[in-house]
Design a protein around this motif. Structure first.
Motif, PDB file in Angstrom:
ATOM      1  N   GLU A 115       0.838  -1.205   0.000  1.00 27.15           N
ATOM      2  CA  GLU A 115       0.000   0.000   0.000  1.00 27.15           C
ATOM      3  C   GLU A 115       0.873   1.257   0.000  1.00 27.15           C
ATOM      4  O   GLU A 115       0.625   2.207  -0.747  1.00 27.15           O
ATOM      5  CB  GLU A 115      -0.914  -0.018   1.220  1.00 27.15           C
ATOM      6  CG  GLU A 115      -1.861   1.153   1.315  1.00 27.15           C
ATOM      7  CD  GLU A 115      -2.718   1.081   2.579  1.00 27.15           C
ATOM      8  OE1 GLU A 115      -3.032   2.159   3.110  1.00 27.15           O
ATOM      9  OE2 GLU A 115      -3.041  -0.031   3.025  1.00 27.15           O
ATOM     10  N   ALA A 116       1.902   1.261   0.829  1.00 26.17           N
ATOM     11  CA  ALA A 116       2.820   2.410   0.882  1.00 26.17           C
ATOM     12  C   ALA A 116       3.537   2.587  -0.454  1.00 26.17           C
ATOM     13  O   ALA A 116       3.705   3.716  -0.935  1.00 26.17           O
ATOM     14  CB  ALA A 116       3.833   2.222   2.015  1.00 26.17           C
ATOM     15  N   ARG A 117       3.943   1.497  -1.066  1.00 29.71           N
ATOM     16  CA  ARG A 117       4.616   1.570  -2.366  1.00 29.71           C
ATOM     17  C   ARG A 117       3.694   2.160  -3.426  1.00 29.71           C
ATOM     18  O   ARG A 117       4.113   3.003  -4.228  1.00 29.71           O
ATOM     19  CB  ARG A 117       5.083   0.179  -2.805  1.00 29.71           C
ATOM     20  CG  ARG A 117       6.255  -0.349  -2.015  1.00 29.71           C
ATOM     21  CD  ARG A 117       6.554  -1.776  -2.428  1.00 29.71           C
ATOM     22  NE  ARG A 117       7.738  -2.280  -1.760  1.00 29.71           N
ATOM     23  CZ  ARG A 117       8.133  -3.556  -1.819  1.00 29.71           C
ATOM     24  NH1 ARG A 117       7.440  -4.441  -2.535  1.00 29.71           N
ATOM     25  NH2 ARG A 117       9.220  -3.942  -1.190  1.00 29.71           N
ATOM     26  N   ARG A 118       2.445   1.689  -3.452  1.00 28.31           N
ATOM     27  CA  ARG A 118       1.487   2.212  -4.430  1.00 28.31           C
ATOM     28  C   ARG A 118       1.276   3.709  -4.228  1.00 28.31           C
ATOM     29  O   ARG A 118       1.275   4.485  -5.193  1.00 28.31           O
ATOM     30  CB  ARG A 118       0.159   1.472  -4.333  1.00 28.31           C
ATOM     31  CG  ARG A 118       0.142   0.134  -5.040  1.00 28.31           C
ATOM     32  CD  ARG A 118      -1.265  -0.444  -5.136  1.00 28.31           C
ATOM     33  NE  ARG A 118      -1.903  -0.637  -3.834  1.00 28.31           N
ATOM     34  CZ  ARG A 118      -1.737  -1.721  -3.070  1.00 28.31           C
ATOM     35  NH1 ARG A 118      -0.945  -2.696  -3.476  1.00 28.31           N
ATOM     36  NH2 ARG A 118      -2.347  -1.817  -1.915  1.00 28.31           N
ATOM     37  N   GLY A 119       1.122   4.124  -2.974  1.00 30.02           N
ATOM     38  CA  GLY A 119       0.951   5.548  -2.683  1.00 30.02           C
ATOM     39  C   GLY A 119       2.154   6.360  -3.129  1.00 30.02           C
ATOM     40  O   GLY A 119       2.009   7.426  -3.747  1.00 30.02           O
ATOM     41  N   PHE A 120       3.338   5.861  -2.851  1.00 31.38           N
ATOM     42  CA  PHE A 120       4.563   6.551  -3.251  1.00 31.38           C
ATOM     43  C   PHE A 120       4.648   6.647  -4.770  1.00 31.38           C
ATOM     44  O   PHE A 120       4.922   7.711  -5.325  1.00 31.38           O
ATOM     45  CB  PHE A 120       5.774   5.815  -2.693  1.00 31.38           C
ATOM     46  CG  PHE A 120       7.087   6.442  -3.045  1.00 31.38           C
ATOM     47  CD1 PHE A 120       7.640   7.421  -2.237  1.00 31.38           C
ATOM     48  CD2 PHE A 120       7.769   6.065  -4.189  1.00 31.38           C
ATOM     49  CE1 PHE A 120       8.857   8.003  -2.551  1.00 31.38           C
ATOM     50  CE2 PHE A 120       8.980   6.642  -4.532  1.00 31.38           C
ATOM     51  CZ  PHE A 120       9.522   7.623  -3.713  1.00 31.38           C
ATOM     52  N   ASP A 121       4.404   5.511  -5.443  1.00 32.29           N
ATOM     53  CA  ASP A 121       4.493   5.484  -6.907  1.00 32.29           C
ATOM     54  C   ASP A 121       3.461   6.413  -7.540  1.00 32.29           C
ATOM     55  O   ASP A 121       3.761   7.096  -8.533  1.00 32.29           O
ATOM     56  CB  ASP A 121       4.319   4.057  -7.435  1.00 32.29           C
ATOM     57  CG  ASP A 121       5.489   3.149  -7.052  1.00 32.29           C
ATOM     58  OD1 ASP A 121       6.549   3.671  -6.630  1.00 32.29           O
ATOM     59  OD2 ASP A 121       5.330   1.914  -7.174  1.00 32.29           O
ATOM     60  N   ALA A 125       4.321   9.579  -9.882  1.00 29.98           N
ATOM     61  CA  ALA A 125       3.732   9.731 -11.207  1.00 29.98           C
ATOM     62  C   ALA A 125       3.071  11.110 -11.345  1.00 29.98           C
ATOM     63  O   ALA A 125       3.211  11.777 -12.381  1.00 29.98           O
ATOM     64  CB  ALA A 125       2.711   8.617 -11.477  1.00 29.98           C
ATOM     65  N   ASP A 126       2.357  11.544 -10.293  1.00 22.53           N
ATOM     66  CA  ASP A 126       1.730  12.863 -10.311  1.00 22.53           C
ATOM     67  C   ASP A 126       2.786  13.959 -10.441  1.00 22.53           C
ATOM     68  O   ASP A 126       2.594  14.917 -11.180  1.00 22.53           O
ATOM     69  CB  ASP A 126       0.878  13.079  -9.060  1.00 22.53           C
ATOM     70  CG  ASP A 126      -0.384  12.232  -9.037  1.00 22.53           C
ATOM     71  OD1 ASP A 126      -0.752  11.689 -10.106  1.00 22.53           O
ATOM     72  OD2 ASP A 126      -0.973  12.085  -7.957  1.00 22.53           O
ATOM     73  N   ARG A 127       3.874  13.825  -9.699  1.00 22.90           N
ATOM     74  CA  ARG A 127       4.949  14.820  -9.752  1.00 22.90           C
ATOM     75  C   ARG A 127       5.592  14.874 -11.125  1.00 22.90           C
ATOM     76  O   ARG A 127       5.940  15.939 -11.613  1.00 22.90           O
ATOM     77  CB  ARG A 127       6.009  14.537  -8.697  1.00 22.90           C
ATOM     78  CG  ARG A 127       5.655  15.072  -7.352  1.00 22.90           C
ATOM     79  CD  ARG A 127       6.751  14.841  -6.381  1.00 22.90           C
ATOM     80  NE  ARG A 127       6.144  13.980  -5.372  1.00 22.90           N
ATOM     81  CZ  ARG A 127       6.787  13.349  -4.429  1.00 22.90           C
ATOM     82  NH1 ARG A 127       8.070  13.424  -4.332  1.00 22.90           N
ATOM     83  NH2 ARG A 127       6.139  12.620  -3.551  1.00 22.90           N
ATOM     84  N   SER A 128       5.786  13.711 -11.745  1.00 25.14           N
ATOM     85  CA  SER A 128       6.449  13.689 -13.043  1.00 25.14           C
ATOM     86  C   SER A 128       5.564  14.319 -14.131  1.00 25.14           C
ATOM     87  O   SER A 128       6.067  14.873 -15.096  1.00 25.14           O
ATOM     88  CB  SER A 128       6.847  12.274 -13.451  1.00 25.14           C
ATOM     89  OG  SER A 128       5.695  11.493 -13.718  1.00 25.14           O
ATOM     90  N   HIS A 129       4.233  14.263 -13.952  1.00 24.57           N
ATOM     91  CA  HIS A 129       3.334  14.905 -14.912  1.00 24.57           C
ATOM     92  C   HIS A 129       3.378  16.425 -14.782  1.00 24.57           C
ATOM     93  O   HIS A 129       3.047  17.124 -15.717  1.00 24.57           O
ATOM     94  CB  HIS A 129       1.897  14.409 -14.702  1.00 24.57           C
ATOM     95  CG  HIS A 129       1.678  13.047 -15.260  1.00 24.57           C
ATOM     96  ND1 HIS A 129       1.816  11.908 -14.499  1.00 24.57           N
ATOM     97  CD2 HIS A 129       1.350  12.625 -16.506  1.00 24.57           C
ATOM     98  CE1 HIS A 129       1.571  10.860 -15.249  1.00 24.57           C
ATOM     99  NE2 HIS A 129       1.291  11.258 -16.470  1.00 24.57           N
ATOM    100  N   LEU A 130       3.752  16.918 -13.602  1.00 21.93           N
ATOM    101  CA  LEU A 130       3.806  18.351 -13.371  1.00 21.93           C
ATOM    102  C   LEU A 130       5.079  18.977 -13.944  1.00 21.93           C
ATOM    103  O   LEU A 130       5.152  20.191 -14.087  1.00 21.93           O
ATOM    104  CB  LEU A 130       3.697  18.671 -11.873  1.00 21.93           C
ATOM    105  CG  LEU A 130       2.367  18.274 -11.218  1.00 21.93           C
ATOM    106  CD1 LEU A 130       2.463  18.520  -9.712  1.00 21.93           C
ATOM    107  CD2 LEU A 130       1.209  19.028 -11.832  1.00 21.93           C
ATOM    108  N   ARG A 131       6.029  18.155 -14.238  1.00 22.64           N
ATOM    109  CA  ARG A 131       7.326  18.695 -14.738  1.00 22.64           C
ATOM    110  C   ARG A 131       7.251  19.094 -16.166  1.00 22.64           C
ATOM    111  O   ARG A 131       6.628  18.788 -17.028  1.00 22.64           O
ATOM    112  CB  ARG A 131       8.429  17.653 -14.556  1.00 22.64           C
ATOM    113  CG  ARG A 131       8.736  17.441 -13.112  1.00 22.64           C
ATOM    114  CD  ARG A 131       9.849  16.450 -12.958  1.00 22.64           C
ATOM    115  NE  ARG A 131       9.886  16.018 -11.552  1.00 22.64           N
ATOM    116  CZ  ARG A 131      10.293  14.848 -11.155  1.00 22.64           C
ATOM    117  NH1 ARG A 131      10.721  13.968 -12.012  1.00 22.64           N
ATOM    118  NH2 ARG A 131      10.298  14.532  -9.900  1.00 22.64           N
TER     119      ARG A 131
END
Length: 131
Positions: A115-121, A125-131
């Protein structure tokens, strides 16, 4: 005290020699080899068959590290042609209980870890879309 509080009397330090030893005896291939040798002694080719994803080079390096640390012993058999067998040492057998505890911990907590891994990933992914 919560999970992150630590009593100074219980503090421990992981020194460079300890870290190196743990890296050498608890890596992926070492755990596989130890699992096999805890059951019975084995020749190199038997270990290769039992652990099909390990390369010959990695298995050789793993056995040498374990032997250097006193966890495994290499026994030359009096046969024709000469053969070599690997055996776990008495010291090596003492690794089984703590490894079993770590594996039990991982099994018990794997759902929370996943669950923690999914949240982190997802956040990455959200951060990489903002770049």
């Amino acid at each position: 005290m919560d999970d992150t509080d630590q009593d100074p009397a219980d503090a421990f330090e992981i020194s460079a020699p300890h870290r190196a030893l743990l890296d050498q005896v608890l890596d992926k291939w070492s755990l596989e080899v130890l699992n096999e040798l805890c059951e019975r002694p084995a020749r190199f080719s038997e270990l290769r068959r039992a652990i099909p994803s390990v390369t010959q080079k990695s298995l050789t390096a793993t056995l040498r590290r374990l032997e250097r640390n006193g966890i495994v012993t290499r026994v030359v058999l009096d046969t024709r042609p000469v053969a070599v067998e690997y055996r776990i040492t008495a010291l090596g057998k003492t690794l089984r209980p703590p490894v079993d505890v770590l594996l039990e911990w991982a099994a018990r907590h794997m759902p929370r870890i996943e669950e923690a891994r999914r949240g982190f990933d997802d956040e990455e992914a959200d951060r990489s879309h903002l770049r």
